[in-house]
Design a protein around this motif. Structure first.
Motif, PDB file in Angstrom:
ATOM      1  N   GLY A 152       0.835  -1.190   0.000  1.00  0.00           N
ATOM      2  CA  GLY A 152       0.000   0.000   0.000  1.00  0.00           C
ATOM      3  C   GLY A 152       0.875   1.247   0.000  1.00  0.00           C
ATOM      4  N   GLU A 153       0.237   2.374   0.188  1.00  0.00           N
ATOM      5  CA  GLU A 153       0.978   3.648   0.190  1.00  0.00           C
ATOM      6  C   GLU A 153       0.710   4.330   1.518  1.00  0.00           C
ATOM      7  OE1 GLU A 153       1.182   6.108  -3.570  1.00  0.00           O
ATOM      8  OE2 GLU A 153       0.061   7.476  -2.284  1.00  0.00           O
ATOM      9  N   LEU A 154       1.725   4.325   2.393  1.00  0.00           N
ATOM     10  CA  LEU A 154       1.579   4.907   3.730  1.00  0.00           C
ATOM     11  C   LEU A 154       2.120   6.333   3.732  1.00  0.00           C
ATOM     12  CD1 LEU A 154       0.915   4.510   6.787  1.00  0.00           C
ATOM     13  CD2 LEU A 154       3.265   3.700   7.059  1.00  0.00           C
ATOM     14  N   ASN A 155       1.271   7.288   4.082  1.00  0.00           N
ATOM     15  CA  ASN A 155       1.698   8.684   4.195  1.00  0.00           C
ATOM     16  C   ASN A 155       1.446   9.152   5.619  1.00  0.00           C
ATOM     17  OD1 ASN A 155       2.448   9.502   1.402  1.00  0.00           O
ATOM     18  ND2 ASN A 155       0.341   8.876   0.986  1.00  0.00           N
ATOM     19  N   VAL A 156       2.524   9.464   6.326  1.00  0.00           N
ATOM     20  CA  VAL A 156       2.412   9.964   7.697  1.00  0.00           C
ATOM     21  C   VAL A 156       2.673  11.468   7.650  1.00  0.00           C
ATOM     22  CG1 VAL A 156       3.262   9.768  10.054  1.00  0.00           C
ATOM     23  CG2 VAL A 156       3.249   7.754   8.565  1.00  0.00           C
ATOM     24  N   TYR A 157       1.693  12.231   8.118  1.00  0.00           N
ATOM     25  CA  TYR A 157       1.807  13.683   8.034  1.00  0.00           C
ATOM     26  C   TYR A 157       2.384  14.236   9.331  1.00  0.00           C
ATOM     27  CZ  TYR A 157      -1.184  12.461   4.178  1.00  0.00           C
ATOM     28  OH  TYR A 157      -1.679  11.864   3.052  1.00  0.00           O
ATOM     29  N   SER A 158       2.683  15.520   9.335  1.00  0.00           N
ATOM     30  CA  SER A 158       3.303  16.119  10.515  1.00  0.00           C
ATOM     31  C   SER A 158       2.389  17.191  11.103  1.00  0.00           C
ATOM     32  CB  SER A 158       4.663  16.714  10.145  1.00  0.00           C
ATOM     33  OG  SER A 158       4.517  17.584   9.043  1.00  0.00           O
ATOM     34  N   ALA A 159       2.666  17.549  12.341  1.00  0.00           N
ATOM     35  CA  ALA A 159       1.865  18.578  13.012  1.00  0.00           C
ATOM     36  C   ALA A 159       2.185  19.940  12.409  1.00  0.00           C
ATOM     37  CB  ALA A 159       2.163  18.581  14.504  1.00  0.00           C
ATOM     38  N   ILE A 160       1.167  20.788  12.277  1.00  0.00           N
ATOM     39  CA  ILE A 160       1.414  22.138  11.760  1.00  0.00           C
ATOM     40  C   ILE A 160       0.988  23.203  12.764  1.00  0.00           C
ATOM     41  CG2 ILE A 160       1.239  21.485   9.328  1.00  0.00           C
ATOM     42  CD1 ILE A 160      -1.606  22.663   9.347  1.00  0.00           C
ATOM     43  N   ASP A 161       0.621  22.774  13.963  1.00  0.00           N
ATOM     44  CA  ASP A 161       0.101  23.758  14.912  1.00  0.00           C
ATOM     45  C   ASP A 161       0.953  23.887  16.166  1.00  0.00           C
ATOM     46  OD1 ASP A 161      -0.414  21.318  15.979  1.00  0.00           O
ATOM     47  OD2 ASP A 161      -2.583  21.554  16.125  1.00  0.00           O
ATOM     48  N   GLY A 162       2.133  23.256  16.164  1.00  0.00           N
ATOM     49  CA  GLY A 162       3.015  23.396  17.317  1.00  0.00           C
ATOM     50  C   GLY A 162       2.469  22.823  18.604  1.00  0.00           C
ATOM     51  N   SER A 163       1.573  21.865  18.494  1.00  0.00           N
ATOM     52  CA  SER A 163       0.946  21.301  19.696  1.00  0.00           C
ATOM     53  C   SER A 163       1.917  20.467  20.524  1.00  0.00           C
ATOM     54  CB  SER A 163      -0.237  20.422  19.293  1.00  0.00           C
ATOM     55  OG  SER A 163       0.220  19.273  18.603  1.00  0.00           O
ATOM     56  N   GLY A 164       2.962  19.974  19.892  1.00  0.00           N
ATOM     57  CA  GLY A 164       3.887  19.090  20.590  1.00  0.00           C
ATOM     58  C   GLY A 164       3.515  17.628  20.488  1.00  0.00           C
ATOM     59  N   VAL A 165       2.330  17.338  19.947  1.00  0.00           N
ATOM     60  CA  VAL A 165       1.917  15.944  19.765  1.00  0.00           C
ATOM     61  C   VAL A 165       2.779  15.326  18.648  1.00  0.00           C
ATOM     62  CG1 VAL A 165       0.011  14.422  19.127  1.00  0.00           C
ATOM     63  CG2 VAL A 165      -0.415  16.472  20.495  1.00  0.00           C
ATOM     64  N   GLN A 166       3.226  14.108  18.893  1.00  0.00           N
ATOM     65  CA  GLN A 166       4.069  13.435  17.903  1.00  0.00           C
ATOM     66  C   GLN A 166       3.478  12.066  17.605  1.00  0.00           C
ATOM     67  OE1 GLN A 166       7.875  13.342  19.815  1.00  0.00           O
ATOM     68  NE2 GLN A 166       8.315  15.489  19.351  1.00  0.00           N
ATOM     69  N   TRP A 167       3.572  11.656  16.367  1.00  0.00           N
ATOM     70  CA  TRP A 167       3.081  10.334  16.006  1.00  0.00           C
ATOM     71  C   TRP A 167       3.956   9.740  14.929  1.00  0.00           C
ATOM     72  CZ3 TRP A 167       0.685  14.934  14.997  1.00  0.00           C
ATOM     73  CH2 TRP A 167       0.474  15.284  13.658  1.00  0.00           C
ATOM     74  N   GLN A 168       3.893   8.440  14.852  1.00  0.00           N
ATOM     75  CA  GLN A 168       4.651   7.740  13.834  1.00  0.00           C
ATOM     76  C   GLN A 168       3.955   6.443  13.486  1.00  0.00           C
ATOM     77  OE1 GLN A 168       8.533   6.645  15.263  1.00  0.00           O
ATOM     78  NE2 GLN A 168       7.804   6.477  17.357  1.00  0.00           N
ATOM     79  N   ALA A 169       4.244   5.949  12.323  1.00  0.00           N
ATOM     80  CA  ALA A 169       3.715   4.660  11.882  1.00  0.00           C
ATOM     81  C   ALA A 169       4.754   4.014  10.999  1.00  0.00           C
ATOM     82  CB  ALA A 169       2.410   4.840  11.116  1.00  0.00           C
ATOM     83  N   SER A 170       4.843   2.714  11.112  1.00  0.00           N
ATOM     84  CA  SER A 170       5.822   2.025  10.282  1.00  0.00           C
ATOM     85  C   SER A 170       5.307   0.641   9.923  1.00  0.00           C
ATOM     86  CB  SER A 170       7.159   1.909  11.017  1.00  0.00           C
ATOM     87  OG  SER A 170       6.956   1.282  12.265  1.00  0.00           O
ATOM     88  N   ILE A 171       5.679   0.222   8.747  1.00  0.00           N
ATOM     89  CA  ILE A 171       5.325  -1.117   8.288  1.00  0.00           C
ATOM     90  C   ILE A 171       6.332  -2.068   8.901  1.00  0.00           C
ATOM     91  CG2 ILE A 171       5.108  -2.597   6.255  1.00  0.00           C
ATOM     92  CD1 ILE A 171       4.342  -0.052   4.679  1.00  0.00           C
ATOM     93  N   VAL A 172       5.823  -3.012   9.706  1.00  0.00           N
ATOM     94  CA  VAL A 172       6.746  -3.871  10.442  1.00  0.00           C
ATOM     95  C   VAL A 172       6.802  -5.282   9.888  1.00  0.00           C
ATOM     96  CG1 VAL A 172       6.624  -2.603  12.591  1.00  0.00           C
ATOM     97  CG2 VAL A 172       4.963  -4.404  12.148  1.00  0.00           C
TER      98      VAL A 172
END
Lengths: 435, 213
Positions: B159-179
């Motif tokens: 598939g096509e995995l697109n992980v986006y980034s925060a644009i509001d400086g909230s400090g929330v962080q996330w990640q995803a990876s195909i394992v």
């Protein structure tokens, strides 16, 4: 703060609007790749990115449009519609990398669908654009300078250069831009929002020729950023009266603009009457949209009937001005539609029949589609008379459903398909009952 | 049956499911406390047409409380996780998440990718405000829908995995990876290893945080 006059807007719009450009043509040498949908709960739209690749040998220039060739169910409409083709097909204006799509190059186009039924089961697209071949194009070098009164020097970099209203380049630090244009191009304009603007007529161009064009710029324009104002939940020009909040968003190149300051929001009378300043009703939401409570907004609007115009002007975080005016109607009555089989052919298959609905004396017109039992979804509608139409051929017999229904409350509208025998028997075309 | 053994069985079942072109993706989001106390986590799986696909969501771990807000379309509870089929156009799991600083979960699917003639099935994850369903976390999602990520079942078998980034400086962080991308049926001996691995993984996840789905 400066607000723009209607006269100023009209003058600027003449040379800003891409629809004055030469009509683009359908392009077959493109690959259109569809990916998946996302549900945008804020706008209540199903959004997708469509990739368009130029598989031909000629550059494709703006106006470059992704046209919705067909969509199912037919109750689906475009949230980010920029206009319609001469055939009435809705399209999305495509932002191109470098203002032209070179052979082998791709671009992605956000497409956003609003729909009544909560699904988009099928959508097909085609591309219309301006192909630039050696036989139909020439090269121009545009030099943009201030008027003599303003000093006469080159304007510098970052000014948009448009050919017949379609953006084709930005100026370099010397105020210059080189552009390949169709030989029948007529006008080149240069602008920098909010007020720097100039234009020049193009000389007669022959294929393969080169020409120098000088454009004199002054600060006489009244220009918005190249952005689109959209109202959440607006479909077929209508917003429901029971909306909890009225949300407005500007999009620039299909990316939402984050408003930093609301300069003005006003209600305008399409007939030219008084405007009403409702700026104080709106506030900026964390996502950069601007919103007012539904109750206060509709109270400010006053009379529900008739077409309204809403004008909004905001500054983004970079201090750039975005403004636009959008028309809307207020819908207030819940409606349900059902197509019924003709008495002369009660077993007629009623599924998947397109139904045209228009509200008389308004610009509101849209399509719905029947399910297996003949019902078809309708949005909330304004008070007035609606015209409902559907046609079907079965066994060589034409069946037509067509009639007027009065909407003055929540109502169920039943429209009967009638063949020649039914018409001879005076079968009623439309009946309504309270909902 | 205890939650521990539920998680063991689910992990084992997941290993079986991952036997033919299966893709597993791990997702984690941290510093959620920056967004306030209550959130909605929306996991949407939208049908794009043929071919048909489904997704299993599992291994939900958080230090807050997590419970079901709404299951829509082809969404259902499956073991200690959820199943999302593309039986409807919109298939969604909406979860109430309270007082959490992090949330981890995984999903897997034996994907049948679209090749572009039709729309692709797509999974997307959002953090929403419970009051109005507006995005609580703004992201660089090119559609401005503010998805944290999209996974489009398009093109390749990953598939096509697109992980986006925060644009509001909230400090929330996330990640995803195909394992994992298992392309063959595991041998019986490797199956035993998988069960042991699942036991170890399940016990670690169970001990790490509260799971209330």
């Amino acid at each position: 703060m400066k607000t723009w006059t209607k006269a100023g807007l009209a003058a600027a719009a003449m040379l800003m609007a891409p629809w004055i450009a030469a009509a683009p043509v359908e392009v077959s040498e493109v690959e259109i790749i569809k990916k998946g949908f996302s549900l945008n709960r804020a706008t209540n739209t199903f959004d997708t990115l469509v990739t368009v690749k130029n598989t031909g040998s000629q550059p494709l220039a703006p106006p470059f449009r992704l046209v919705v060739d067909s969509v199912r169910p037919v109750s689906v409409s475009l949230y980010n519609q920029y206009g319609t083709t001469e055939q009435g097909e809705p399209y999305v204006e495509v932002d191109l990398p470098g203002y032209v799509l070179q052979p082998g190059q791709s671009t992605q186009v956000p497409v956003r669908f609003v729909n009544l039924g909560g699904a988009v089961t099928q959508a097909d697209f085609k591309v219309i654009a301006q192909p630039l071949s050696a036989q139909n194009s020439a090269d121009i070098t545009v030099t943009a300078k201030w008027t003599e009164e303003a000093g006469g020097q080159a304007v510098g970099e970052g000014y948009l250069v448009k050919v017949d209203g379609a953006t084709r380049a930005v100026t370099d630090q010397d105020g210059k831009a080189q552009i390949k244009v169709p030989t029948d191009a007529q006008v080149v304009s240069v602008q920098y929002a909010p007020n720097r603007f100039g234009y020049a007529d193009l000389p007669t161009l022959s294929a393969g020729a080169s020409a120098l064009v000088e454009v004199r710029v002054s600060d006489s324009g009244e220009l918005s950023e190249e952005s689109q104002l959209r109202m959440d939940r607006l479909q077929h020009l209508m917003i429901p009266r029971d909306l909890g909040q009225v949300v407005l968003r500007f999009f620039q190149n299909e990316v939402q603009v984050r408003a930093d300051l609301i300069e003005i929001v006003e209600l305008r009378d399409p007939a030219g009457g008084k405007t009403k300043d409702i700026t104080e009703l709106f506030s900026i939401k964390p996502d950069g949209s601007i919103a007012a409570s539904g109750n206060t907004f509709f109270n400010a609007v006053g009379s529900i009937a008739g077409k309204k115009l809403l004008f909004a002007q905001v500054l983004d975080s970079a201090g750039k001005t975005h403004f636009q005016e959008i028309p809307f109607y207020i819908s207030q009555f819940k409606t349900q539609g059902r197509l019924t089989a003709p008495p002369s052919n009660p077993g007629l298959d009623l599924s998947g029949i397109p139904v045209e609905i228009s509200v008389l004396n308004t610009d509101i017109a849209f399509l719905s589609e029947t399910t297996a039992d003949g019902s078809f979804p309708l949005p909330m509608l304004p008070a007035g008379n609606i015209l409902v139409k559907a046609t079907l051929q079965s066994g060589g017999t034409p069946y037509i459903a067509s009639g007027l229904a009065v909407i003055s409350g929540n109502v169920r509208v039943a429209v009967t398909l009638r063949g020649p025998e039914d018409i001879a028997n005076n079968v009623a075309p439309v009946t309504t009952s309270p909902l | 049956m205890s939650k521990f053994w539920q998680s063991v069985l689910l992990a084992t079942a997941g290993s079986f499911a991952a036997s033919a072109h299966a893709v597993t993706i791990n997702f984690s989001v941290d510093h959620l406390n920056q967004l306030g106390g209550d959130l909605l986590v929306a996991i949407d799986f939208i049908d794009g047409g043929a071919p048909s696909n489904s997704v299993d969501l599992f291994n939900f771990v958080t230090d807050g409380s997590l419970d079901v807000h709404l299951l829509e379309g082809g969404a259902s509870v499956s073991g200690s996780g959820f199943s999302l089929t593309d039986g409807s156009f919109l298939n969604s799991v909406l979860l109430n998440l309270s007082s959490a600083s992090f949330l981890n979960f995984s999903w897997s699917s034996d994907i049948q990718p679209s090749l572009g003639a039709d729309f692709a099935d797509q999974l997307a994850i959002y953090l929403l405000n419970p009051a109005d369903y507006y995005p609580a976390q703004l992201t660089s999602d090119p559609l401005s829908a503010h998805a944290l990520l999209t996974w489009s079942l398009f093109g390749s078998e990953l598939g096509e995995l697109n992980v986006y980034s925060a644009i509001d400086g909230s400090g929330v962080q996330w990640q995803a990876s195909i394992v994992s991308d298992a392309v063959s049926v595991p041998e019986p001996s490797s199956l035993a290893m998988l069960v042991l691995g699942a036991v170890a993984l399940g016990s670690r996840k169970y001990l790490r945080g509260e799971v209330r789905v």
